[in-house]
Design a protein around this motif. Sequence first.
Motif, PDB file in Angstrom:
ATOM      1  N   ASP A   1       0.837  -1.204   0.000  1.00 36.76           N
ATOM      2  CA  ASP A   1       0.000   0.000   0.000  1.00 36.76           C
ATOM      3  C   ASP A   1       0.868   1.249   0.000  1.00 36.76           C
ATOM      4  N   GLU A   2       0.481   2.216  -0.783  1.00 36.87           N
ATOM      5  CA  GLU A   2       1.229   3.465  -0.859  1.00 36.87           C
ATOM      6  C   GLU A   2       1.192   4.183   0.495  1.00 36.87           C
ATOM      7  N   GLY A   3       2.362   4.602   0.963  1.00 37.41           N
ATOM      8  CA  GLY A   3       2.439   5.325   2.229  1.00 37.41           C
ATOM      9  C   GLY A   3       2.077   4.484   3.432  1.00 37.41           C
ATOM     10  N   TYR A   4       2.328   3.171   3.363  1.00 39.18           N
ATOM     11  CA  TYR A   4       1.867   2.268   4.419  1.00 39.18           C
ATOM     12  C   TYR A   4       2.458   2.608   5.775  1.00 39.18           C
ATOM     13  N   GLN A   5       3.734   3.010   5.817  1.00 38.33           N
ATOM     14  CA  GLN A   5       4.361   3.282   7.105  1.00 38.33           C
ATOM     15  C   GLN A   5       3.725   4.491   7.788  1.00 38.33           C
ATOM     16  N   LYS A   6       3.420   5.513   7.017  1.00 35.90           N
ATOM     17  CA  LYS A   6       2.754   6.693   7.580  1.00 35.90           C
ATOM     18  C   LYS A   6       1.363   6.328   8.092  1.00 35.90           C
ATOM     19  N   ILE A   7       0.658   5.530   7.307  1.00 29.04           N
ATOM     20  CA  ILE A   7      -0.682   5.099   7.722  1.00 29.04           C
ATOM     21  C   ILE A   7      -0.614   4.334   9.031  1.00 29.04           C
ATOM     22  N   ASN A   8       0.315   3.396   9.123  1.00 34.71           N
ATOM     23  CA  ASN A   8       0.407   2.563  10.321  1.00 34.71           C
ATOM     24  C   ASN A   8       0.865   3.367  11.530  1.00 34.71           C
ATOM     25  N   ASP A   9       1.775   4.318  11.327  1.00 36.90           N
ATOM     26  CA  ASP A   9       2.195   5.171  12.440  1.00 36.90           C
ATOM     27  C   ASP A   9       1.011   5.948  13.001  1.00 36.90           C
ATOM     28  N   GLN A  10       0.134   6.445  12.111  1.00 39.01           N
ATOM     29  CA  GLN A  10      -1.067   7.145  12.566  1.00 39.01           C
ATOM     30  C   GLN A  10      -1.954   6.216  13.390  1.00 39.01           C
ATOM     31  N   ARG A  11      -2.072   4.986  12.950  1.00 36.59           N
ATOM     32  CA  ARG A  11      -2.968   4.056  13.642  1.00 36.59           C
ATOM     33  C   ARG A  11      -2.365   3.557  14.947  1.00 36.59           C
ATOM     34  N   TYR A  12      -1.055   3.464  15.024  1.00 29.70           N
ATOM     35  CA  TYR A  12      -0.422   3.169  16.307  1.00 29.70           C
ATOM     36  C   TYR A  12      -0.694   4.285  17.313  1.00 29.70           C
ATOM     37  N   ARG A  13      -0.611   5.524  16.839  1.00 32.48           N
ATOM     38  CA  ARG A  13      -0.880   6.659  17.745  1.00 32.48           C
ATOM     39  C   ARG A  13      -2.343   6.657  18.185  1.00 32.48           C
ATOM     40  N   LEU A  14      -3.230   6.310  17.260  1.00 25.87           N
ATOM     41  CA  LEU A  14      -4.648   6.194  17.608  1.00 25.87           C
ATOM     42  C   LEU A  14      -4.846   5.153  18.696  1.00 25.87           C
ATOM     43  N   LEU A  15      -4.227   4.007  18.529  1.00 25.80           N
ATOM     44  CA  LEU A  15      -4.337   2.949  19.529  1.00 25.80           C
ATOM     45  C   LEU A  15      -3.805   3.426  20.873  1.00 25.80           C
TER      46      LEU A  15
END
Length: 491
Positions: free
Chosen positions: A324-338
């Motif tokens: 997925d394009e930009g996957y690391q940025k997406i996952n970092d956002q979701r880690y912060r959400l968690l």
Amino acid sequence: MSRQAPRECLKVSSTDIVDADGKRVILKGCATGGHTKMENFITGYPGYEHEMRAAMLKALGREKYDFFFDKFLEYFFTPDDAKFLASLGFNCVRIPVNYRHFIDGRDPSVIKPEGFRLVDRIVDACAAEGIYTIIDMHTFPGGQNHGWHSDSGINKPLFWEFKDLQDRMVNLWIEIAKHYKGNTWVNIPNPTHLHIQVELTFWDKVAGYNPMNEPADPEQVQLQAFYSRIEKAIRQVDPDHILFFDGNTYAMDFSAFKEALPNCVYSIHDYATMGFPAGEPYVGSPEQNEALQKQYERKASFMKTQKVPIWNGEFGPVYANESDEGYQKINDQRYRLLGQQLSIYQKDQVSWSIWLYKDIGFQGMVYANPNSAYMKLLKPWLEKKKRLGLDRWGRDDKHVKHIYAPVIDHFRAEIDESIVKQLYPPHWGLENHVHTQLRDILLSNILTHEYASYFKDKSLEELDELAASFKLENCVKREGLNEILRADAGL
């Protein structure tokens, strides 16, 4: 040897879960979803589990079918998995179970012993690591909700319309309660010096029972009656274990609940749309954090009013993968959400169980290696499944939106908005109802046979290797997620 100490049993004391000494216990853990209750996004098949199993039986034949699923169930959760969860500081595992492991629809009066053997393996593996378990009935005959995870094959929760279906599940829970009543493991201080007198402490392996996952009672009254009935039935054979009761409408609505039952914990499921592809990205703004807090407070208001414990039985984002394009940025956002959600729960000392432990890469704390036999075999299928947006969980419609948008527009043009608002569940709206019928049920059911065709003509050795793709040693650990969970446990 000295006199045995009393068995330790968790119980409810006002707003807390406490041990036999009255010390507060905050249960933190995950669910073994995808194992004793398989789900489509977790292992990659489309549609409903029983339909997938029927297609697999047709493709493999009985001998190979039994061999593959026996091996899958053996490998998916082992003592090594329990050791790994203990290393994160977890003290509880939720075990979602498909009722079909216990009840055959052709002879529903017979409770199959295989179901107990299957669940016992998980309970015992966790107990060996000092981890409690909560047994969660995730599916019901006729469906307790509209979702694929009720394994009904339909979009209507018929369980609420037939007393005989309810009778079957009350009888099953009585047998489960009989089986796990007094189910203990032994804590032996100074175990390497057994020649001296020691005090044995008997601990409950099972923290309690979660009688129904995510009920969806359109009338808002049948669920309360069923909870009262099943509480009485279980208490007649097992008066000690805690019952964990989900709220209505997928564990999100307690507005019709009148009072809390004794020695019961009430459960919310607290997913945040910002953790899914269709939601807005989480940037940690004050407005987003306030929305998370309000969402939690609305669900937890019943428990706070009744002054009983809160258990968040499911929550957690889905994650992008490397394609997925930009996957690391997406996952970092979701880690912060968690992390933000965990801070809310920590403030209220809420017990929780994250969804999910193990899968093929959507949500899992660990996931099947992309280079494993299972993932390599199914790569073309999984790419097609993703393109078609067949998984409601984490669905991305970018490749098919142009197909479904005119259908949705057609329905909206022909149906009065006031009628749409009467549909249950109200938070779905017309669009979700249409997608459930066309994609989750019709298209997915047809394509179940395509999924099964990938396994056709495989040898027993090949099937063993495919199942072994879910062994912990063959999986990838999602370290970004696991570090957050480990930190919350104080390790």
